[in-house]
Write a protein that holds these residues in place. Structure first.
Motif, PDB file in Angstrom:
ATOM      1  N   TYR A   1       2.538 -75.041  70.693  1.00  0.00           N
ATOM      2  CA  TYR A   1       1.567 -74.181  69.998  1.00  0.00           C
ATOM      3  C   TYR A   1       2.293 -73.025  69.300  1.00  0.00           C
ATOM      4  O   TYR A   1       2.047 -72.735  68.121  1.00  0.00           O
ATOM      5  CB  TYR A   1       0.538 -73.647  70.997  1.00  0.00           C
ATOM      6  N   ALA A   2       3.182 -72.365  70.046  1.00  0.00           N
ATOM      7  CA  ALA A   2       3.920 -71.242  69.460  1.00  0.00           C
ATOM      8  C   ALA A   2       4.738 -71.688  68.255  1.00  0.00           C
ATOM      9  O   ALA A   2       4.767 -71.020  67.216  1.00  0.00           O
ATOM     10  CB  ALA A   2       4.830 -70.612  70.514  1.00  0.00           C
ATOM     11  N   ALA A   3       5.410 -72.833  68.387  1.00  0.00           N
ATOM     12  CA  ALA A   3       6.278 -73.320  67.313  1.00  0.00           C
ATOM     13  C   ALA A   3       5.486 -73.745  66.081  1.00  0.00           C
ATOM     14  O   ALA A   3       6.009 -73.700  64.964  1.00  0.00           O
ATOM     15  CB  ALA A   3       7.130 -74.474  67.816  1.00  0.00           C
ATOM     16  N   GLN A   4       4.243 -74.149  66.274  1.00  0.00           N
ATOM     17  CA  GLN A   4       3.436 -74.614  65.147  1.00  0.00           C
ATOM     18  C   GLN A   4       2.774 -73.474  64.372  1.00  0.00           C
ATOM     19  O   GLN A   4       2.170 -73.712  63.327  1.00  0.00           O
ATOM     20  CB  GLN A   4       2.361 -75.598  65.637  1.00  0.00           C
ATOM     21  N   HIS A   5       2.908 -72.253  64.858  1.00  0.00           N
ATOM     22  CA  HIS A   5       2.229 -71.122  64.222  1.00  0.00           C
ATOM     23  C   HIS A   5       3.230 -70.146  63.596  1.00  0.00           C
ATOM     24  O   HIS A   5       4.396 -70.102  63.992  1.00  0.00           O
ATOM     25  CB  HIS A   5       1.333 -70.412  65.240  1.00  0.00           C
ATOM     26  N   PRO A   6       2.787 -69.353  62.605  1.00  0.00           N
ATOM     27  CA  PRO A   6       3.677 -68.404  61.941  1.00  0.00           C
ATOM     28  C   PRO A   6       4.014 -67.206  62.831  1.00  0.00           C
ATOM     29  O   PRO A   6       3.221 -66.838  63.715  1.00  0.00           O
ATOM     30  CB  PRO A   6       2.876 -67.975  60.709  1.00  0.00           C
ATOM     31  N   HIS A   7       5.183 -66.621  62.586  1.00  0.00           N
ATOM     32  CA  HIS A   7       5.627 -65.473  63.379  1.00  0.00           C
ATOM     33  C   HIS A   7       6.461 -64.532  62.530  1.00  0.00           C
ATOM     34  O   HIS A   7       7.038 -64.925  61.510  1.00  0.00           O
ATOM     35  CB  HIS A   7       6.472 -65.934  64.582  1.00  0.00           C
ATOM     36  N   SER A   8       6.535 -63.279  62.979  1.00  0.00           N
ATOM     37  CA  SER A   8       7.464 -62.292  62.441  1.00  0.00           C
ATOM     38  C   SER A   8       8.363 -61.842  63.588  1.00  0.00           C
ATOM     39  O   SER A   8       7.869 -61.525  64.678  1.00  0.00           O
ATOM     40  CB  SER A   8       6.705 -61.090  61.879  1.00  0.00           C
ATOM     41  N   PHE A   9       9.680 -61.808  63.342  1.00  0.00           N
ATOM     42  CA  PHE A   9      10.600 -61.435  64.413  1.00  0.00           C
ATOM     43  C   PHE A   9      11.967 -61.103  63.837  1.00  0.00           C
ATOM     44  O   PHE A   9      12.197 -61.240  62.625  1.00  0.00           O
ATOM     45  CB  PHE A   9      10.706 -62.552  65.468  1.00  0.00           C
ATOM     46  N   ILE A  10      12.860 -60.666  64.700  1.00  0.00           N
ATOM     47  CA  ILE A  10      14.231 -60.349  64.290  1.00  0.00           C
ATOM     48  C   ILE A  10      15.091 -61.587  64.524  1.00  0.00           C
ATOM     49  O   ILE A  10      15.093 -62.170  65.618  1.00  0.00           O
ATOM     50  CB  ILE A  10      14.789 -59.162  65.091  1.00  0.00           C
ATOM     51  N   TYR A  11      15.837 -61.990  63.487  1.00  0.00           N
ATOM     52  CA  TYR A  11      16.695 -63.170  63.597  1.00  0.00           C
ATOM     53  C   TYR A  11      18.017 -62.903  62.885  1.00  0.00           C
ATOM     54  O   TYR A  11      18.020 -62.593  61.687  1.00  0.00           O
ATOM     55  CB  TYR A  11      15.986 -64.394  63.003  1.00  0.00           C
ATOM     56  N   THR A  12      19.111 -62.992  63.618  1.00  0.00           N
ATOM     57  CA  THR A  12      20.471 -62.754  63.109  1.00  0.00           C
ATOM     58  C   THR A  12      20.555 -61.491  62.251  1.00  0.00           C
ATOM     59  O   THR A  12      21.163 -61.497  61.172  1.00  0.00           O
ATOM     60  CB  THR A  12      21.004 -63.973  62.320  1.00  0.00           C
ATOM     61  N   GLY A  13      19.928 -60.426  62.739  1.00  0.00           N
ATOM     62  CA  GLY A  13      19.998 -59.142  62.053  1.00  0.00           C
ATOM     63  C   GLY A  13      19.011 -58.951  60.927  1.00  0.00           C
ATOM     64  O   GLY A  13      19.044 -57.925  60.235  1.00  0.00           O
ATOM     65  N   TRP A  14      18.107 -59.915  60.729  1.00  0.00           N
ATOM     66  CA  TRP A  14      17.108 -59.841  59.659  1.00  0.00           C
ATOM     67  C   TRP A  14      15.701 -59.760  60.255  1.00  0.00           C
ATOM     68  O   TRP A  14      15.421 -60.324  61.309  1.00  0.00           O
ATOM     69  CB  TRP A  14      17.176 -61.096  58.782  1.00  0.00           C
ATOM     70  N   GLU A  15      14.823 -59.075  59.543  1.00  0.00           N
ATOM     71  CA  GLU A  15      13.387 -59.193  59.816  1.00  0.00           C
ATOM     72  C   GLU A  15      12.906 -60.421  59.042  1.00  0.00           C
ATOM     73  O   GLU A  15      13.100 -60.511  57.827  1.00  0.00           O
ATOM     74  CB  GLU A  15      12.646 -57.958  59.326  1.00  0.00           C
ATOM     75  N   VAL A  16      12.313 -61.400  59.750  1.00  0.00           N
ATOM     76  CA  VAL A  16      11.930 -62.650  59.101  1.00  0.00           C
ATOM     77  C   VAL A  16      10.464 -62.981  59.378  1.00  0.00           C
ATOM     78  O   VAL A  16       9.880 -62.549  60.373  1.00  0.00           O
ATOM     79  CB  VAL A  16      12.811 -63.840  59.569  1.00  0.00           C
ATOM     80  N   ASN A  17       9.890 -63.746  58.473  1.00  0.00           N
ATOM     81  CA  ASN A  17       8.580 -64.366  58.662  1.00  0.00           C
ATOM     82  C   ASN A  17       8.759 -65.881  58.632  1.00  0.00           C
ATOM     83  O   ASN A  17       9.555 -66.401  57.841  1.00  0.00           O
ATOM     84  CB  ASN A  17       7.603 -63.984  57.542  1.00  0.00           C
ATOM     85  N   THR A  18       8.031 -66.582  59.493  1.00  0.00           N
ATOM     86  CA  THR A  18       8.031 -68.043  59.448  1.00  0.00           C
ATOM     87  C   THR A  18       6.602 -68.532  59.243  1.00  0.00           C
ATOM     88  O   THR A  18       5.637 -67.783  59.453  1.00  0.00           O
ATOM     89  CB  THR A  18       8.582 -68.637  60.751  1.00  0.00           C
ATOM     90  N   HIS A  19       6.481 -69.786  58.838  1.00  0.00           N
ATOM     91  CA  HIS A  19       5.161 -70.322  58.494  1.00  0.00           C
ATOM     92  C   HIS A  19       4.632 -71.349  59.498  1.00  0.00           C
ATOM     93  O   HIS A  19       3.528 -71.870  59.332  1.00  0.00           O
ATOM     94  CB  HIS A  19       5.216 -70.948  57.095  1.00  0.00           C
TER      95      HIS A  19
END
Length: 342
Positions: free
Chosen positions: A196-214
């Motif tokens: 469920y978590a993987a199928q939904h969009p998120h905002s988080f810190i990744y390798t020093g970047w602020e990122v959004n996923t879909h």
């Protein structure tokens, strides 16, 4: 500080520039990714067979194995999609032992991560060049995804990683199939919550970047057996387990319900020959139930050229230096048997 900083490693972009995926192989990967997507979304009736060594420790023997797989693939490609396991990071329960080619390009020498990253990409690219088969790997370290995101068609999230927030969030940014294994406890709800978590969009810190996923609509479940409080292995590939998983999927708002059965690990009690019987039982269960035929989209099998395993440095070509695997003769027969069920 308790950290000893050895050397700064190249970024994924720098490594990919040094060892790029040739344009003709990019097209092959796109086609393979689309084929796998069609299976997981129900558009295709083909069956996934994710198969290969426990750990990809040697480029020549791994590519030899994948070439053998490619020849079999030509005979079964109307029914099956063969995805070679080229697992370049090996999780260790206690932290001791060989951790994969990305850490140790030579298992008998000390870790060398720069050489390991290059060796890992070189092996993956060679396998695609020689066979046209893009591979599966396990994402043990989420921050390493950039080094392999252009070469993999399938990613497994292991039993000890599936509860980790960073793994779940990173998968939400993938555009390829990701199998989320049940945790060692065997709790299906933990696994499904991870999907469920993987199928939904998120905002988080990744390798020093602020990122959004879909969100990744190809995130799905993998049953690998469990370990109870007494340390005994408990299988979860039986018909009743699969029906239970189907029922739990029905109650959750998840896209593309799908399950892959890992025939080894706690399902086989690490008795590698049992993978043959387990796979056949799973195929039979699919025949008995239209729901399970719809749910179970593939199997995972550990196999190599020589059966069993050996210690690091023993020197037997094409034999696992981690968990024991099926040998090639049994592997070839089993793939043809799987195709017969389809």
């Amino acid at each position: 500080m308790s950290f000893e900083f050895i050397k700064k490693l190249p970024t994924p972009a720098e490594i990919r520039k040094e060892l790029p995926l040739p344009a003709e192989l990019v097209k092959i990967k796109e086609e393979r990714d689309a084929e796998i997507r069609d299976v997981l979304t129900g558009k295709s009736n083909k069956f996934l067979v994710i198969i290969g060594p426990c750990s990809a420790d040697n480029e020549d023997s791994v590519c030899d194995y994948v070439n053998r797989l490619a020849r079999v693939n030509e005979q079964v490609k109307d029914k099956l999609i063969l995805i070679p396991r080229i697992y370049t990071n090996k999780p260790r329960t206690t932290g001791e032992g060989y951790k994969g080619i990305t850490s140790q390009p030579d298992p008998e020498k000390k870790p060398d991560f720069l050489a390991g990253l290059m060796a890992m990409r070189k092996m993956h690219i060679r396998a695609i060049q020689e066979t046209g088969l893009t591979a599966a790997d396990e994402m043990l370290y989420p921050e390493n995804w950039g080094y392999v995101s252009d070469i993999l068609s399938y990613v497994a999230i292991g039993a000890r990683s599936v509860e980790d927030q960073q793994h779940r969030l990173t998968v939400s940014g993938f555009d390829v199939a990701a199998g989320m294994k049940n945790p060692t406890s065997g709790d299906f709800s933990v696994m499904l919550n991870s999907v469920y978590a993987a199928q939904h969009p998120h905002s988080f810190i990744y390798t020093g970047w602020e990122v959004n996923t879909h969100g990744n609509d190809l995130a799905h479940t993998v049953l690998r057996g469990a370990t109870n409080k007494h340390g005994a292995n408990i299988p979860n590939y039986h018909y009743e387990d699969l029906i239970r998983l189907w029922d739990m999927y029905e109650k959750m708002d998840l896209k593309n319900p799908a399950c892959v059965i890992d025939a080894n690990h706690s399902n086989s009690n690490k008795q590698f020959k049992e993978q043959i019987r387990i796979t056949k039982e799973v195929m039979h269960s699919r025949k008995l139930s239209s729901d399970l035929h719809q749910l179970v989209k593939g199997v995972m099998i550990e196999s190599y050229i020589e059966e069993g395993n050996q210690k690091v440095g023993a020197g037997c070509y094409g034999k696992s230096i981690t968990d024991p695997c099926l040998g090639w003769d049994d592997t070839e027969r089993l793939i043809y048997d799987i195709a017969e069920y389809e």
